[in-house]
Design an enzyme around this catalytic site. Structure first.
Site, PDB file in Angstrom:
ATOM      1  N   ASP A  49       0.837  -1.192   0.000  1.00  0.00           N
ATOM      2  CA  ASP A  49       0.000   0.000   0.000  1.00  0.00           C
ATOM      3  C   ASP A  49       0.880   1.254   0.000  1.00  0.00           C
ATOM      4  O   ASP A  49       1.685   1.440   0.916  1.00  0.00           O
ATOM      5  CB  ASP A  49      -0.889  -0.056   1.254  1.00  0.00           C
ATOM      6  CG  ASP A  49      -2.130   0.786   1.125  1.00  0.00           C
ATOM      7  OD1 ASP A  49      -2.015   1.939   0.680  1.00  0.00           O
ATOM      8  OD2 ASP A  49      -3.220   0.294   1.490  1.00  0.00           O
ATOM      9  N   THR A  89      -6.852   3.567  -2.096  1.00  0.00           N
ATOM     10  CA  THR A  89      -6.678   2.149  -1.745  1.00  0.00           C
ATOM     11  C   THR A  89      -7.719   1.226  -2.383  1.00  0.00           C
ATOM     12  O   THR A  89      -7.365   0.221  -2.994  1.00  0.00           O
ATOM     13  CB  THR A  89      -6.721   1.987  -0.211  1.00  0.00           C
ATOM     14  OG1 THR A  89      -5.629   2.737   0.330  1.00  0.00           O
ATOM     15  CG2 THR A  89      -6.583   0.548   0.208  1.00  0.00           C
ATOM     16  N   ASN A 110     -12.640   5.326  -1.991  1.00  0.00           N
ATOM     17  CA  ASN A 110     -12.784   4.539  -0.758  1.00  0.00           C
ATOM     18  C   ASN A 110     -14.197   4.679  -0.196  1.00  0.00           C
ATOM     19  O   ASN A 110     -14.697   3.796   0.496  1.00  0.00           O
ATOM     20  CB  ASN A 110     -11.796   5.030   0.307  1.00  0.00           C
ATOM     21  CG  ASN A 110     -10.374   4.598   0.013  1.00  0.00           C
ATOM     22  OD1 ASN A 110     -10.134   3.677  -0.772  1.00  0.00           O
ATOM     23  ND2 ASN A 110      -9.426   5.270   0.636  1.00  0.00           N
ATOM     24  N   LYS A 175      -5.584  -3.618   6.604  1.00  0.00           N
ATOM     25  CA  LYS A 175      -6.814  -2.869   6.285  1.00  0.00           C
ATOM     26  C   LYS A 175      -7.930  -3.821   5.854  1.00  0.00           C
ATOM     27  O   LYS A 175      -7.676  -4.731   5.062  1.00  0.00           O
ATOM     28  CB  LYS A 175      -6.562  -1.914   5.117  1.00  0.00           C
ATOM     29  CG  LYS A 175      -5.762  -0.689   5.449  1.00  0.00           C
ATOM     30  CD  LYS A 175      -5.684   0.217   4.226  1.00  0.00           C
ATOM     31  CE  LYS A 175      -4.794   1.413   4.503  1.00  0.00           C
ATOM     32  NZ  LYS A 175      -4.559   2.217   3.302  1.00  0.00           N
ATOM     33  N   ASP A 176      -9.147  -3.540   6.279  1.00  0.00           N
ATOM     34  CA  ASP A 176     -10.263  -4.391   5.849  1.00  0.00           C
ATOM     35  C   ASP A 176     -10.416  -4.383   4.326  1.00  0.00           C
ATOM     36  O   ASP A 176     -10.509  -5.429   3.687  1.00  0.00           O
ATOM     37  CB  ASP A 176     -11.571  -3.994   6.560  1.00  0.00           C
ATOM     38  CG  ASP A 176     -11.874  -2.498   6.527  1.00  0.00           C
ATOM     39  OD1 ASP A 176     -11.189  -1.745   5.795  1.00  0.00           O
ATOM     40  OD2 ASP A 176     -12.820  -2.077   7.247  1.00  0.00           O
ATOM     41  N   ARG A 177     -10.370  -3.186   3.712  1.00  0.00           N
ATOM     42  CA  ARG A 177     -10.549  -3.136   2.261  1.00  0.00           C
ATOM     43  C   ARG A 177      -9.369  -3.752   1.509  1.00  0.00           C
ATOM     44  O   ARG A 177      -9.521  -4.279   0.420  1.00  0.00           O
ATOM     45  CB  ARG A 177     -10.818  -1.707   1.787  1.00  0.00           C
ATOM     46  CG  ARG A 177      -9.759  -0.679   2.119  1.00  0.00           C
ATOM     47  CD  ARG A 177     -10.273   0.726   1.807  1.00  0.00           C
ATOM     48  NE  ARG A 177      -9.282   1.771   2.075  1.00  0.00           N
ATOM     49  CZ  ARG A 177      -9.034   2.329   3.250  1.00  0.00           C
ATOM     50  NH1 ARG A 177      -9.719   1.930   4.319  1.00  0.00           N
ATOM     51  NH2 ARG A 177      -8.135   3.286   3.382  1.00  0.00           N
ATOM     52  N   HIS A 320       1.495   8.453   5.225  1.00  0.00           N
ATOM     53  CA  HIS A 320       0.594   9.573   5.529  1.00  0.00           C
ATOM     54  C   HIS A 320       1.095  10.366   6.727  1.00  0.00           C
ATOM     55  O   HIS A 320       0.943  11.581   6.788  1.00  0.00           O
ATOM     56  CB  HIS A 320      -0.816   9.060   5.830  1.00  0.00           C
ATOM     57  CG  HIS A 320      -1.590   8.676   4.613  1.00  0.00           C
ATOM     58  ND1 HIS A 320      -1.860   9.562   3.606  1.00  0.00           N
ATOM     59  CD2 HIS A 320      -2.145   7.503   4.241  1.00  0.00           C
ATOM     60  CE1 HIS A 320      -2.568   8.950   2.654  1.00  0.00           C
ATOM     61  NE2 HIS A 320      -2.737   7.703   3.008  1.00  0.00           N
ATOM     62  N   ASP A 363      -1.145  -0.142  -4.709  1.00  0.00           N
ATOM     63  CA  ASP A 363      -2.476   0.386  -5.042  1.00  0.00           C
ATOM     64  C   ASP A 363      -2.430   1.847  -5.492  1.00  0.00           C
ATOM     65  O   ASP A 363      -3.367   2.341  -6.104  1.00  0.00           O
ATOM     66  CB  ASP A 363      -3.436   0.214  -3.856  1.00  0.00           C
ATOM     67  CG  ASP A 363      -2.870   0.775  -2.557  1.00  0.00           C
ATOM     68  OD1 ASP A 363      -1.659   1.108  -2.509  1.00  0.00           O
ATOM     69  OD2 ASP A 363      -3.642   0.876  -1.586  1.00  0.00           O
TER      70      ASP A 363
HETATM   71 ZN   LIG Z   1      -3.341   6.099   1.833  1.00  0.00          ZN
END
Ligand SMILES: [Zn+2]
Length: 571
Positions: A49, A89, A110, A175-177, A320, A363
């Site tokens: 990611d 993502t 998202n 992450k869930d996604r 981030h 991603d």
């Molecule tokens: Zn991000």
């Protein structure tokens, strides 16, 4: 040159092939069959990611683990760019898994806004499928999750279907996604809970946890990080950013501050579970769970090809928090390289790397921290500063302008979710206004805002009526007919655009090269070793390539083309 070397060299191989073909031509007019794809026992999809495409090359000489393995033993694409503008993502994972764009895979961002309910929709939320055992993270607003919002089949779905449901697909992420989207409709997905330190799943996948997952969670593997400190992996003198551990705009997260060392432990254990997502050790934990999946489910050890997707998300959280040109981001890459090396060794022991197809991508990329851009990078040379959008402010501004234009106090803006502003349809109905006309008025107002490069209306995007430029083409590909908003916005280069103006140090989500640029690497049986390809390709091409390699149908929404370097030479 020895005979052995001569035989192994490409010209000798080409000569042998020609001889074989001409020999066949004299005996039969039946054309030679296409190369038969090898059948690996295991397909491993790795998504990192926020790994921008330049990063593996920037630090290439310092890698000794997983990146090194893929670079030396496979094909690396050094010029891969997403063809959509919504570099987020959910969208990136959906494109990687399906080979499609928003209209095909169903992910315009998202989050999006549902006009009928008047509520935000999170990409993988599904109230029909709560977490098993009601283990809802106290901070998680979404009580249920499933892949049902994805509107295309995935690489894994096609593999499972082609085997008569005997191949198995698993997907794991913090992450869930990041877990759910690559898992597709027919896989089993697990993801990390920052509240409990455990890996969750929902009733979409299981009625109850498999015994092994239950045991793994009860062992509290995340708990051991209470006593761990994140230190630099290599000697500090080797780091490009050794003298820049506290750059402008760095935010950190909770008790992880701007500078090293970062103690993970906290008085409240849940705070440690939470910061794990922002540290390399979060990915170490994810890969430990992935190994457990391989072990317990015996992936790659049966008659049919299995698939495992692992999305390593910690780089995104920390990128981030500190930005991509930070000591933390640089060090994280060294840790990921090491963890992947260890993971590949585990696969070698259990399945065999000679029986495993591995592909790696990301991603999306990442932009620099805007405050850093303004400290003397390229933006100052153009005479234009980078900046931060505050969507609350620009929403209010355009709302006021529309109220003035239509001489009313009725609200015009319902929501902003990247990259779209959503109009209040009740107001438009009440005032008997023409939607297309209000959209145009909104577009004309939003482009007056500093840091907005362009905008397009839903009415125009529905019929493809946008100026044909490389950047607007990317916006068009990000549009979803029923889920996208009324006006889609493109920020100016270097501008941060996200619903919360100062939640993060750095952001992605634009159509510009820093956000679209990602690595693509393939290694596996029959694939050339150590090759680097510089032509422009896209992650959209991965699904078609894996399908060609496996001899399966491309996912239903796939629009990419086969990366022929990967399948050329397969015997
Ligand atoms: Zn991000």
């Amino acid at each position: 040159m020895s005979r052995l070397k001569l035989l192994a060299s490409a010209p000798a191989f080409a000569l042998a092939s020609t001889m074989l073909l001409s020999a066949c031509a004299t005996e039969s007019s039946v054309p030679q069959a296409a190369a038969t794809p090898p059948k690996p026992k295991l397909v491993v999809m790795i998504t990192i990611d926020q790994l921008r495409g330049d990063m593996p090359w920037r630090f290439k000489d310092r890698f000794t683990g997983g990146f090194r393995y893929l670079m030396d033993n496979g094909i690396s694409y050094s010029n891969a760019h997403y063809q959509h503008s919504t570099t987020f993502t959910a969208v990136g994972h959906a494109t990687l898994a399906t080979g499609g764009n928003a209209a095909q895979h169903g992910m315009p961002g998202n989050d999006w806004f549902d006009e009928k309910t008047g509520e935000r929709v999170y990409c993988i939320e599904d109230q029909r499928h709560p977490m098993i055992g009601g283990k809802v993270d106290a901070k998680t607003k979404h009580k249920g999750t499933s892949p049902r919002n994805i509107t295309s089949s995935t690489i894994g779905d096609e593999l499972v279907i082609a085997s008569g449901y005997k191949s198995r697909m698993f997907s794991v992420s913090i992450k869930d996604r990041g877990g759910i989207i690559p898992g597709g409709q027919l896989g089993k997905a697990f993801w990390y809970s920052s509240g409990s330190g455990q890996f969750n799943t929902s009733t979409y996948y299981y009625d109850k946890y498999p015994a092994w997952a239950d045991a793994w969670n009860k062992a509290d593997h995340a708990g051991k990080y209470q006593n761990v400190t994140w230190n630099l992996k290599q000697d500090k003198s080797r780091y490009v950013y050794a003298d820049h551990d506290n750059r402008p705009g760095e935010k950190g997260y909770k008790h992880l501050k701007a500078t090293f060392p970062h103690k993970l432990g906290a008085a409240k254990k849940s705070d440690m579970y939470s910061v794990l997502r922002f540290a390399p050790q979060g990915d170490e934990l994810t890969l430990a769970f992935a190994k457990e999946v391989i072990k317990q489910e015996k992936l790659g050890q049966g008659k049919y090809t299995d698939m495992l997707a692992v999305s390593l998300s910690a780089l995104d959280y920390l990128g981030h928090a500190w930005g991509p040109n930070s000591l933390e981001y640089e060090d994280m890459l060294m840790w990921i390289d090491g963890y992947l090396g260890d993971f590949f060794s585990y696969i070698d022991k259990t399945v065999g790397l000679d029986k495993t197809l591995i592909f790696l991508s990301a991603d999306h990329g990442i932009d620099e921290v805007p405050e850093n851009l303004n400290q003397g990078f390229y933006m100052t040379r153009t005479g234009e500063g980078a900046g931060r959008h505050d969507p609350k402010k620009f929403s209010l501004r355009v709302n006021n302008a529309l109220q003035k234009r239509y001489n009313t106090k009725e609200p015009f803006i319902s929501a902003f979710w990247n990259p779209a502003l959503y109009l209040n349809m009740d107001t438009i109905a009440k005032l008997k206004l023409d939607v297309a006309e209000v959209e145009r008025a909104l577009r004309d107002e939003i482009v007056k805002v500093d840091g907005v490069a362009a905008a397009a209306t839903r009415t125009d995007l529905l019929i493809g009526n946008v100026t044909k430029t490389p950047i607007m083409d990317k916006l068009q590909r990000s549009f979803h007919p029923s889920r996208s908003g009324n006006v889609l916005i493109l920020q100016t280069q270097g501008w941060y655009l996200y619903p919360n103006v100062d939640q993060f140090a750095a952001m992605h989500g634009s159509p510009y090269s820093y956000d679209t640029y990602v690595p693509i690497m393939f290694a596996g049986p029959g694939i050339k070793k150590g090759a680097v390809v510089n032509r422009l390709v896209g992650p959209e091409d991965i699904a078609a390539t894996v399908a060609a390699y496996l001899g399966t149908k491309p996912p239903s929404g796939s629009v990419g083309t086969v990366l022929y370097e990967v399948v050329d030479g397969l015997k």
